[in-house]
Design a protein around this motif. Structure first.
Motif, mmCIF file in Angstrom:
data_model
loop_
_atom_site.group_PDB
_atom_site.id
_atom_site.type_symbol
_atom_site.label_atom_id
_atom_site.label_comp_id
_atom_site.label_asym_id
_atom_site.label_seq_id
_atom_site.Cartn_x
_atom_site.Cartn_y
_atom_site.Cartn_z
ATOM 1 N N GLU A 177 -15.930 -4.764 -38.153
ATOM 2 C CA GLU A 177 -16.951 -3.825 -38.613
ATOM 3 C C GLU A 177 -18.344 -4.335 -38.230
ATOM 4 O O GLU A 177 -18.833 -5.312 -38.798
ATOM 5 N N PRO A 178 -19.018 -3.679 -37.283
ATOM 6 C CA PRO A 178 -20.326 -4.163 -36.828
ATOM 7 C C PRO A 178 -21.487 -3.808 -37.761
ATOM 8 O O PRO A 178 -22.527 -4.478 -37.747
ATOM 9 N N ASP A 179 -21.306 -2.744 -38.548
ATOM 10 C CA ASP A 179 -22.382 -2.267 -39.436
ATOM 11 C C ASP A 179 -22.295 -3.013 -40.769
ATOM 12 O O ASP A 179 -21.338 -2.838 -41.531
ATOM 13 N N ARG A 181 -23.997 -2.672 -43.512
ATOM 14 C CA ARG A 181 -24.013 -1.791 -44.683
ATOM 15 C C ARG A 181 -22.634 -1.189 -44.939
ATOM 16 O O ARG A 181 -22.190 -1.095 -46.078
ATOM 17 N N GLU A 182 -21.970 -0.770 -43.853
ATOM 18 C CA GLU A 182 -20.627 -0.212 -44.004
ATOM 19 C C GLU A 182 -19.661 -1.283 -44.501
ATOM 20 O O GLU A 182 -18.775 -1.014 -45.318
#
Length: 215
Positions: A177-179, A181-182
């Motif tokens: 997961e690069p984001d 916040r996600e």
């Protein structure tokens, strides 16, 4: 004779436990439908409300049990056992509501396969809790007591499955997961759902203690 008539009678605690367990399953099944229909805002809102409604109904049962503990002269099992069991059960309902609310508050946009799997295990745990609770009123029968212990063992196995899914989910999340916040959002949801199964295991442990002491 007059004195005996004035004494508070044994409260129907087992029926109240059953009512609360029914609320837990209603909340879990509504949450499962929320996850399955998350892409549809109208259905998402509908099932969110169903989770809330089930949790509020569970709260009412919890309050009634607490009232009866203080007004009933003779209880069918130890008062501390009654208090502990209903409060742990209420934690399960609260966590399901927290999970639904967190999805809305964090503006989660999609469901992951890990989230679906954790939801499925949470629902199965809640359904097994319901099954175990329904046996409590008859644990004086040795066969029923053994069945209750078997159901509790099944809950333990489901919780172990949820632990494995959780470990895999966290590994996938931090690897892919690069984001950021996600990542934070999904991690919070995963942890809440895994905690639902933890609390179901706590209910199972409490029921095991009641069975062993009272059968």
């Amino acid at each position: 004779m007059l004195f005996s008539k004035l004494l508070p009678k044994e409260g129907n605690f087992f029926e109240l436990f059953n009512q609360h367990a029914d609320c837990i399953v209603q909340a879990a099944q509504a949450f499962e439908k929320l996850v399955a229909n998350y892409a549809d805002p109208l259905l998402r809102d509908k099932y969110n409300h169903e989770v809330d409604r089930a949790e509020r109904a569970a709260d009412k049962v919890t309050h009634e049990v607490s009232r009866l503990i203080h007004t009933t002269f003779i209880t069918p099992i130890d008062r501390e056992q009654i208090h502990a069991l209903i409060n742990i059960m209420d934690d399960v309902a609260d966590l399901l509501q927290d999970s639904a609310e967190t999805m809305a508050l964090y503006d989660v946009h999609h469901m992951t396969s890990e989230m679906v799997r954790l939801t499925d295990l949470s629902v199965k745990c809640c359904e097994r809790v319901q099954a175990a609770v329904k046996l409590l009123g008859r644990i004086g029968d040795q066969a029923v007591a053994e069945q209750a212990l078997k159901v509790c063992a099944e809950i333990d196995e489901l919780e172990s499955d949820a632990d494995r899914v959780m470990r895999s989910a966290m590994s996938q999340l931090f690897r892919h997961e690069p984001d950021v916040r996600e990542l934070i959002k999904l991690r919070a949801i995963y942890e809440l759902l895994e905690t639902v199964t933890d609390r179901c295991e706590d209910v199972a442990n409490q029921i095991e203690g009641i069975v062993l002491e009272n059968s």
